[in-house]
Write an enzyme that holds these catalytic residues in place. Structure first.
Site, PDB file in Angstrom:
ATOM      1  N   HIS A  21       0.817  -1.210   0.000  1.00 44.97           N
ATOM      2  CA  HIS A  21       0.000   0.000   0.000  1.00 44.97           C
ATOM      3  C   HIS A  21       0.857   1.269   0.000  1.00 44.97           C
ATOM      4  O   HIS A  21       0.408   2.323  -0.438  1.00 44.97           O
ATOM      5  CB  HIS A  21      -0.916  -0.017   1.220  1.00 44.97           C
ATOM      6  CG  HIS A  21      -2.229   0.663   1.016  1.00 44.97           C
ATOM      7  ND1 HIS A  21      -2.896   0.717  -0.186  1.00 44.97           N
ATOM      8  CD2 HIS A  21      -3.029   1.310   1.908  1.00 44.97           C
ATOM      9  CE1 HIS A  21      -4.038   1.370  -0.039  1.00 44.97           C
ATOM     10  NE2 HIS A  21      -4.137   1.744   1.221  1.00 44.97           N
ATOM     11  N   ASN A  71      -6.008   7.203   2.984  1.00 43.44           N
ATOM     12  CA  ASN A  71      -7.395   7.534   2.667  1.00 43.44           C
ATOM     13  C   ASN A  71      -7.774   8.977   2.959  1.00 43.44           C
ATOM     14  O   ASN A  71      -8.857   9.413   2.585  1.00 43.44           O
ATOM     15  CB  ASN A  71      -8.337   6.581   3.397  1.00 43.44           C
ATOM     16  CG  ASN A  71      -8.185   5.154   2.924  1.00 43.44           C
ATOM     17  OD1 ASN A  71      -7.491   4.869   1.956  1.00 43.44           O
ATOM     18  ND2 ASN A  71      -8.833   4.238   3.609  1.00 43.44           N
ATOM     19  N   ASN A 117      -8.980   4.610  -2.656  1.00 45.65           N
ATOM     20  CA  ASN A 117      -9.394   5.631  -1.685  1.00 45.65           C
ATOM     21  C   ASN A 117      -8.415   6.792  -1.570  1.00 45.65           C
ATOM     22  O   ASN A 117      -8.827   7.922  -1.316  1.00 45.65           O
ATOM     23  CB  ASN A 117      -9.640   5.001  -0.320  1.00 45.65           C
ATOM     24  CG  ASN A 117     -10.873   4.128  -0.316  1.00 45.65           C
ATOM     25  OD1 ASN A 117     -11.822   4.390  -1.037  1.00 45.65           O
ATOM     26  ND2 ASN A 117     -10.853   3.081   0.489  1.00 45.65           N
TER      27      ASN A 117
END
Length: 186
Positions: A21, A71, A117
């Site tokens: 990520h 996010n 996101n």
């Protein structure tokens, strides 16, 4: 006349370094190494600026890793954009992509967040403006996406995307292609 400025943002989670990520952060670290600059801690993230030659001219490139979680990274990205490149088309966002195989890169200009996101947060912070290029870094998909993205980058991925890996050459080639295309359209 001042050099045209570009802002290259790597999305990730500072709290989860070296994970799939956070590959956007890792790419920014790799670019900083390649350009010989040091990322300094600022209020909203880590940043560096340098000039480099593109074709016949020179451009200013600003590298940025937001401190905010993925996010909710849009606000610091928008703030940095206003402080540097100003024009949203001079913003280049580097982020992970579950939809692309590991060790691949897929450039995209504009359009929706495709369920990402972090990109969705950036678009929202820019008032819905989606007209910026992205470099989607393939991480593949295996099992539960929430758990998978927080897994560590493999040694092969770290080497591939690192300063001496062939992935850094791919990123550099796409980055310079985007910048050259932007300069020609002025």
């Amino acid at each position: 006349m001042a050099n045209p400025q570009f802002l290259v943002v790597g999305l990730g989670n500072i709290t989860h370094p070296m994970t799939r990520h956070s590959i956007g952060h890792y790419i920014i670290d790799t670019l900083a190494s390649r350009l010989g600059v040091h990322l300094s801690s600022e209020r909203n993230g880590y940043a560096a600026r340098t000039d480099f030659q593109v074709g016949e001219g020179s451009v200013a490139i600003n590298l940025f890793k937001p401190k905010a979680l993925m996010n909710i990274s849009g606000k610091p990205v928008a703030q940095m954009l206003r402080a540097t490149a100003v024009n949203v088309t001079n913003l280049i966002v580097v982020h992970d992509s579950l939809e692309h195989k590991p060790c691949t890169i897929s450039p995209k200009f504009g359009g929706s967040a495709n369920g990402h996101n972090g990109v969705r947060s950036v678009i929202a912070a820019l008032g819905g403006d989606m007209d910026f290029p992205r470099l989607r870094i393939g991480i593949g998909r295996d099992g539960d996406p929430a758990n998978y993205v927080l897994g560590p980058l493999s040694p092969q991925e770290r080497q591939f995307w690192g300063p001496s890996g062939s992935g850094s050459d791919l990123v550099w080639r796409e980055l310079t292609r985007i910048i050259e295309k932007s300069l020609k359209s002025r």
